[in-house]
Design an enzyme around this catalytic site. Structure first.
Site, PDB file in Angstrom:
ATOM      1  CG  ASP A  29      -2.037   0.992   1.144  1.00  0.00           C
ATOM      2  OD1 ASP A  29      -1.750   2.185   0.915  1.00  0.00           O
ATOM      3  OD2 ASP A  29      -3.201   0.596   1.300  1.00  0.00           O
ATOM      4  CB  ILE A  30       1.014   4.085  -2.342  1.00  0.00           C
ATOM      5  CG1 ILE A  30       2.151   4.942  -2.856  1.00  0.00           C
ATOM      6  CG2 ILE A  30      -0.246   4.879  -2.243  1.00  0.00           C
ATOM      7  CD1 ILE A  30       3.276   4.170  -3.445  1.00  0.00           C
ATOM      8  CG  HIS A  93      -8.504  -3.144  -1.923  1.00  0.00           C
ATOM      9  ND1 HIS A  93      -9.463  -2.529  -2.683  1.00  0.00           N
ATOM     10  CD2 HIS A  93      -8.313  -2.362  -0.846  1.00  0.00           C
ATOM     11  CE1 HIS A  93      -9.836  -1.401  -2.106  1.00  0.00           C
ATOM     12  NE2 HIS A  93      -9.166  -1.274  -0.972  1.00  0.00           N
ATOM     13  CG  HIS A  95      -6.313  -2.671   3.631  1.00  0.00           C
ATOM     14  ND1 HIS A  95      -5.565  -1.547   3.342  1.00  0.00           N
ATOM     15  CD2 HIS A  95      -7.548  -2.434   3.117  1.00  0.00           C
ATOM     16  CE1 HIS A  95      -6.318  -0.671   2.683  1.00  0.00           C
ATOM     17  NE2 HIS A  95      -7.525  -1.180   2.540  1.00  0.00           N
TER      18      HIS A  95
END
Ligand code: 5GP
Length: 134
Positions: A29-30, A93, A95
């Protein structure tokens, strides 16, 4: 229009890739809540996690399990926490977030900042750990 995650899967947008298989893809994750915060996605663009058909859903979680094991070997933490929101990007998605307390998975917390080199290094370490699990 293709989702930002489809563009990542297709290599049109760069990502700090952790691993992939035929149907799924994992990348950092950015805007991470923790070092090693990873997103696991189906390559097929499906908005809502619970609309995914059973075989792909099982594959996504089996793949995510192996990615979580790889993260654990690189990042010191009590557990890998798992969260599904999907309010920002309409491409399912999951996490995976290294946690030590319940507060470590609070999305209201400020996100960590890493340089490109640091992101690359973290991704390479987790990716290497993933390959060793194979
Ligand atoms: P959610 O949809 O689960 O609420 O949040 C989407 C997540 O995707 C956020 O944590 C955000 O930082 C991450 N994200 C959004 N755009 C990008 C991107 O272009 N690259 C990466 N690696 N992560 C992204």
């Amino acid at each position: 229009m293709a989702s930002i995650f489809t563009k990542i899967v297709n290599g049109e947008i760069p990502s700090y890739k952790i691993a992939e298989n035929e149907k799924c893809y994992a990348f950092l994750d950015i805007n991470p809540l923790a070092k090693g915060h990873t997103l696991v996605i189906p390559k097929e663009e499906i908005d809502y996690l619970f609309d995914i058909e059973d075989d792909l859903y099982k594959d996504l979680f089996a793949f995510g399990k192996k990615v979580a094991k790889a993260i654990e070997t690189v990042v010191t933490c009590k557990r890998i926490g798992i969260a599904v929101l999907g309010l920002e990007v309409p491409h399912a998605h999951v996490h995976l977030i290294p946690i030590n307390t319940i507060y470590d998975i609070d999305f209201k917390q400020p996100k960590l900042k890493f340089s490109e080199e640091e992101f690359k290094e973290i991704a390479a370490e987790i990716s290497e750990a993933y390959e060793k699990l194979a």
